[in-house]
Design a protein around this motif. Sequence first.
Motif, PDB file in Angstrom:
ATOM      1  N   VAL A 177       0.861  -1.177   0.000  1.00  0.00           N
ATOM      2  CA  VAL A 177       0.000   0.000   0.000  1.00  0.00           C
ATOM      3  C   VAL A 177       0.899   1.229   0.000  1.00  0.00           C
ATOM      4  O   VAL A 177       1.591   1.498   0.983  1.00  0.00           O
ATOM      5  N   ALA A 178       0.908   1.937  -1.105  1.00  0.00           N
ATOM      6  CA  ALA A 178       1.653   3.184  -1.216  1.00  0.00           C
ATOM      7  C   ALA A 178       0.706   4.336  -0.891  1.00  0.00           C
ATOM      8  O   ALA A 178      -0.514   4.181  -0.901  1.00  0.00           O
ATOM      9  N   GLY A 192      -1.451  12.415   1.100  1.00  0.00           N
ATOM     10  CA  GLY A 192      -2.732  13.114   1.234  1.00  0.00           C
ATOM     11  C   GLY A 192      -3.856  12.136   1.512  1.00  0.00           C
ATOM     12  O   GLY A 192      -3.807  11.370   2.472  1.00  0.00           O
ATOM     13  N   VAL A 193      -4.847  12.130   0.636  1.00  0.00           N
ATOM     14  CA  VAL A 193      -6.043  11.314   0.852  1.00  0.00           C
ATOM     15  C   VAL A 193      -6.103  10.064  -0.029  1.00  0.00           C
ATOM     16  O   VAL A 193      -7.069   9.317   0.029  1.00  0.00           O
ATOM     17  N   HIS A 194      -5.061   9.822  -0.818  1.00  0.00           N
ATOM     18  CA  HIS A 194      -5.064   8.701  -1.748  1.00  0.00           C
ATOM     19  C   HIS A 194      -4.025   7.652  -1.357  1.00  0.00           C
ATOM     20  O   HIS A 194      -2.868   7.968  -1.108  1.00  0.00           O
ATOM     21  N   ALA A 195      -4.461   6.398  -1.337  1.00  0.00           N
ATOM     22  CA  ALA A 195      -3.544   5.265  -1.177  1.00  0.00           C
ATOM     23  C   ALA A 195      -3.672   4.403  -2.434  1.00  0.00           C
ATOM     24  O   ALA A 195      -4.671   4.479  -3.158  1.00  0.00           O
ATOM     25  N   PHE A 196      -2.658   3.597  -2.673  1.00  0.00           N
ATOM     26  CA  PHE A 196      -2.581   2.834  -3.918  1.00  0.00           C
ATOM     27  C   PHE A 196      -2.151   1.408  -3.625  1.00  0.00           C
ATOM     28  O   PHE A 196      -1.146   1.199  -2.933  1.00  0.00           O
ATOM     29  N   ALA A 235      -5.428   0.787   5.471  1.00  0.00           N
ATOM     30  CA  ALA A 235      -5.521   2.144   4.935  1.00  0.00           C
ATOM     31  C   ALA A 235      -6.582   2.944   5.692  1.00  0.00           C
ATOM     32  O   ALA A 235      -6.363   4.107   6.040  1.00  0.00           O
ATOM     33  N   ARG A 236      -7.727   2.306   5.978  1.00  0.00           N
ATOM     34  CA  ARG A 236      -8.764   2.989   6.759  1.00  0.00           C
ATOM     35  C   ARG A 236      -8.247   3.351   8.149  1.00  0.00           C
ATOM     36  O   ARG A 236      -8.504   4.435   8.659  1.00  0.00           O
ATOM     37  N   ALA A 237      -7.546   2.436   8.767  1.00  0.00           N
ATOM     38  CA  ALA A 237      -7.046   2.637  10.130  1.00  0.00           C
ATOM     39  C   ALA A 237      -6.008   3.752  10.193  1.00  0.00           C
ATOM     40  O   ALA A 237      -5.820   4.360  11.249  1.00  0.00           O
ATOM     41  N   GLY A 288      -7.603   9.630   7.694  1.00  0.00           N
ATOM     42  CA  GLY A 288      -7.440  10.717   6.743  1.00  0.00           C
ATOM     43  C   GLY A 288      -7.446  10.296   5.289  1.00  0.00           C
ATOM     44  O   GLY A 288      -7.538  11.142   4.412  1.00  0.00           O
ATOM     45  N   LEU A 289      -7.344   9.008   5.030  1.00  0.00           N
ATOM     46  CA  LEU A 289      -7.375   8.542   3.643  1.00  0.00           C
ATOM     47  C   LEU A 289      -8.829   8.426   3.182  1.00  0.00           C
ATOM     48  O   LEU A 289      -9.688   7.982   3.931  1.00  0.00           O
ATOM     49  N   GLU A 290      -9.069   8.833   1.953  1.00  0.00           N
ATOM     50  CA  GLU A 290     -10.424   8.783   1.407  1.00  0.00           C
ATOM     51  C   GLU A 290     -10.566   7.798   0.258  1.00  0.00           C
ATOM     52  O   GLU A 290     -11.674   7.352  -0.021  1.00  0.00           O
TER      53      GLU A 290
END
Length: 114
Positions: A41-42, A46-50, A77-79, A82-84
Amino acid sequence: MLRQAAWGGSADGTWWGPVLERSLTWITAHDGDVLVGFVNVAWDGGVHAFLLDTTVHPQWQRRGIGVQLVQRAAEAARAHGGLEWLHVDFEPHLTDFYAACGFIPTPAGLLRLA
């Protein structure tokens, strides 16, 4: 073993360091001491993970391991807070897999750099 089966090339592991130091997190699956699955998970800060490099060793595929890896990556990622958004790019033959993981198709663009 997993690296060679999934992507070929060297099994010396030297490639892991630079990849993982740029990651928000990574999730692995093991059968005993054997690494059989991996997803990275990169994060853009900000608010985006990949999701990157979702991989299950061919001998352990079709057992739900990949879906579990992706679900755990989404939970991580949720934990983080701030990620959306959690993005993933994939080839057409993986559409059903990522749909089973809860992803919806979106339009995207791609620019070849090399």
